[in-house]
Each structure stands twice: as C-alpha cells, then as structure tokens.
Design an enzyme around this catalytic site. Structure first.
Site, PDB file in Angstrom:
ATOM      1  N   ALA A 180      -1.754  10.110  34.532  1.00  0.00           N
ATOM      2  CA  ALA A 180      -0.951  10.380  33.337  1.00  0.00           C
ATOM      3  C   ALA A 180      -0.361   9.084  32.799  1.00  0.00           C
ATOM      4  O   ALA A 180      -0.361   8.841  31.586  1.00  0.00           O
ATOM      5  CB  ALA A 180       0.151  11.385  33.652  1.00  0.00           C
ATOM      6  N   ASP A 181       0.138   8.240  33.695  1.00  0.00           N
ATOM      7  CA  ASP A 181       0.650   6.935  33.282  1.00  0.00           C
ATOM      8  C   ASP A 181      -0.463   6.063  32.718  1.00  0.00           C
ATOM      9  O   ASP A 181      -0.322   5.456  31.653  1.00  0.00           O
ATOM     10  CB  ASP A 181       1.277   6.225  34.480  1.00  0.00           C
ATOM     11  CG  ASP A 181       2.678   6.701  34.785  1.00  0.00           C
ATOM     12  OD1 ASP A 181       3.607   6.255  34.105  1.00  0.00           O
ATOM     13  OD2 ASP A 181       2.839   7.514  35.711  1.00  0.00           O
ATOM     14  N   ILE A 182      -1.572   5.987  33.447  1.00  0.00           N
ATOM     15  CA  ILE A 182      -2.662   5.112  33.028  1.00  0.00           C
ATOM     16  C   ILE A 182      -3.252   5.584  31.701  1.00  0.00           C
ATOM     17  O   ILE A 182      -3.549   4.781  30.811  1.00  0.00           O
ATOM     18  CB  ILE A 182      -3.728   5.042  34.125  1.00  0.00           C
ATOM     19  CG1 ILE A 182      -3.156   4.287  35.340  1.00  0.00           C
ATOM     20  CG2 ILE A 182      -5.004   4.370  33.631  1.00  0.00           C
ATOM     21  CD1 ILE A 182      -4.042   4.306  36.562  1.00  0.00           C
TER      22      ILE A 182
END
Length: 408
Positions: A180-182
C-alpha cells in the site's frame, strides 16, 4: 522553470536541475523521493534533529556491525540529509526559505499538520508559484476518514487486497511487502512527473497533488473491482489461482512447488503434451479457457497427482522444452542469483561511510539516454545540513546560531 542543479553527482538524469524538498518519512514518501533521486533530482531529505526518519531505528537487521537499518537504507539512496526542527518557528521559517527555491515538496505528515505549521501549499506557493506540492496520507485530505491513522496492514485490509489474498479456506493474508505504501509512492511519483511536465508546457505555475494509500489500493484492485461490478459478487480468496484463467497457479511437486501459467489457447496443447496428458487436449470439459475455469476443480484433481510425481526441476525442464511459462518459487537469494536479474542490473551497491558496502534492489526504469544510477549512499542523519545551508546563502555564523538554538 527548472532550477539550477545543486547536486554535484547527479548531472545525467532526466530530472537533473530539479530540486525536491522531502519532508516525508518511513516508506511511502521516501520511496517516492528515492525514485525522483534515481532519475537525477537533488532530493533534500528533511529529518528531525537527533532522531531522524523513524526507520533509522527499525532494526534488526542492520548492515554488519553498524547501526544502519536495512529498512532505512533500502529507500533513501540518492538523497542529502538535513536536520531541521519543524516544531520551531525558526525551523519553519528556514523550511519556507528552502521551499521558495524548490521545484517539488513532498510531505506525509498527519493531515492538517503542514497547515498548522504554515507549510501548506497555499502558503508556500505565495513565494513560489511554480511549486509542485505532493501531500501523501492514509485516507486523503477530505472525506469522513481523513483524520484516521493509517498503516500499510490496515490499508491492505481496508482497500480490499486481503479479501482476495490467501487460501480459500485460510485466514486473510497481507502481501509480504508494504505494498500500500509502495503503490501510493509510485502514484505520487507519476503525479509529480506529470505536474512538472504540465508546468513546463503550461503557464509555469505548479499545483497540489493529493495521494492516499487507500486510493492507491482501491485503484490497484483493477480487474477484481471490475469483476465485482460485472457480477455484484465480491471476489474471494483463491490462493495462487486466477479467477478467469486455468490452469494459472502453483502446484505441489515431489520436492516443492511450481507455478504454471496457461493464459492463451495455443499454450493448452503444449502444456498437456509437456506433462504427457494429451488425453486432456480434446476433453470437452477443458476445450477452452472458459470451460477450464468452469471445471476448475475437476482439472485440479487430474493435474495435482501428475505434478506430485515429478520434482520441480523436472517440471521446469519439460515446460521450458515445450514453451510453457513456468517458474519455481524463488526466495531473495534465488532472485538475486538469477542471471536475468543480474543482466538487467537490478542489484545495486554503494559504499556507505559506516555500513561499508550496501547492496540494494536497483531501479526498473531503464532509460537509454539518461539512465538511472545510484550516485550517493543513503545519507547519515544530517550529513549534508551545513552543505545545503551554505548553498542557500547561510553563513557559518548563521548555521552555528541555528545549531545552538536547536533549530538544526
């Protein structure tokens, strides 16, 4: 509108001359700004004095006997680190000074924090109309959940990914990296590049970008979302299987697993021949992909005993001989021992002042004229504070005073 290049080592990348003021930490922002640094931008990483980016302390593991977190080092190459206390009035004034000459500001503080500090887009653009300002957050800057705390695990659950990840009869499973961050970091990079291009082709003014982890996860549902809209039935977990292709999954072998992909009509007879099951080619239950999906359980019941008779290496050899896509399930050692990965220059190394030789995954952006490269090591905390301030016209006395006052 592109400013003068400040970074002495990045003079060949497509973003040479672009200055990025990076007020982000942990993963989503640093992953975004690392990509911009890989492309040649001068990325100035703003870090809290004495503490720095939280991930500096996320260990083990570390490199060798150093205190350098492998996590931090993985996403902070090609940047310069400057310590700055944004909780102080002088620190915020200094940030505004830096932002007045920057091309891009990236931030992932809690929604509303930059406004409270007077470091929001509306304020900064008064002195720098060409500024591209990217705000990253868990849920975005509007909507009923904008103030909720967000972490990758929560986003994978809330964005639908964990509902389709894992075995059908098992527990929900998170993807093994913080995707999700990436993913949001990748969207942020795309949006920043688009905004810089629009600035050059348009009237020279910048704009604000709002990217959230939740939005990124929802967007990544892609065909799974479309499957839901088409059927009004939420897709379920299927392990490694594919909802609209068969066989397209992992099978147990005599000594491990093999992953097989048969997504096109011409591959089906090749696959059957490879496993010496030509009798399946003309079986009406499996005559085309739609039929194989319909009769998936029957097909699996026939294939699983066949694969169990052979080792993974034997299956891979016969699949390769017959032109059928297949792979074993590689761990990180296998990945970076892969000659193809090596040929694509996907393992980079850089000398670090305390950690020694640092290895990391390379950039997948292969540009023929302006290639990406690792130019500088992930910086020590505040390693470039004085260097950067000298470039912006601060004197030695100014810098000494700012250190004494706890601003730096």
């Amino acid at each position: 509108m592109v400013g003068e290049a400040r970074h002495p080592d990045t003079d060949t990348g497509p973003l040479d001359g672009v200055t990025v003021l990076d007020a982000s930490r942990v993963l989503v922002g640093p992953f975004c700004t690392m990509q911009l640094g890989d492309l040649g931008a001068d990325v100035i990483k703003i870090e809290q004095p004495d503490v720095g980016d939280q991930t500096r302390g996320w260990h083990p593991p570390t490199y060798g006997d150093s205190d350098e977190s492998a996590y931090y080092l993985s996403v902070n190459r090609n940047k310069r680190s400057m310590t700055l206390n944004l909780a102080s009035d002088d620190g915020r004034a200094l940030f505004r000074d830096l932002a007045s000459e920057a091309d891009v500001v990236v931030s992932n503080f809690r929604v509303g924090t930059m406004e409270e500090w007077g470091l929001d887009y509306a304020t900064l653009r008064e002195d720098n109309p060409g500024l591209v300002y990217c705000a990253l957050s868990g849920y975005g800057e509007w909507g009923p959940d904008k103030d909720r705390p967000a972490y990758d695990l929560i986003m994978q659950a809330e964005g639908g990914l964990m509902s389709i990840t894992g075995e059908a009869d098992g527990s929900p499973v998170r993807v093994g990296v913080a995707i999700a961050d990436i993913g949001a970091g990748m969207y942020a990079t795309q949006a920043i590049l688009a905004a810089l291009l629009e600035r050059e082709l348009g009237d020279g003014t910048g704009q604000k970008i709002d990217v959230s982890l939740l939005d990124g996860q929802v967007a990544w549902m892609s065909y799974m979302a479309s499957n839901y809209f088409a059927t009004e039935t939420p897709p379920e977990r299927m392990g490694s299987k594919h909802p609209t292709l068969a066989p397209y999954q992992a099978f147990p072998t005599a000594d491990g697993y093999v992953v097989i992909a048969v997504p096109s009509p011409n591959l089906w007879p090749k696959f059957c021949t490879a496993i010496d099951r030509e009798d399946l080619i003309d079986d009406d239950r499996f005559r085309d992909n739609a039929s194989r999906v319909e009769h998936r359980d029957e097909l699996d019941a026939l294939l699983e005993p066949t694969f169990a008779e052979f080792t993974t290496a034997e299956i891979l050899e016969t699949m390769d001989d017959h032109g059928v896509p297949a792979s074993d399930v590689k761990d990180m050692r296998d990945v970076f021992d892969n000659p193809q990965v090596s040929a694509r220059d996907m393992q980079w190394s850089v000398s670090h002042p305390t950690a020694g030789k640092v290895e990391m995954a390379g950039s997948p952006m292969h540009l023929s004229k302006t290639p990406t490269e690792v130019c500088t090591h992930p910086p020590l905390l505040g390693e470039h504070t004085e260097e950067i301030l000298f470039e912006y016209g601060y004197t030695e006395a100014d810098i000494e005073r700012l250190f004494d006052e706890g601003v730096l």
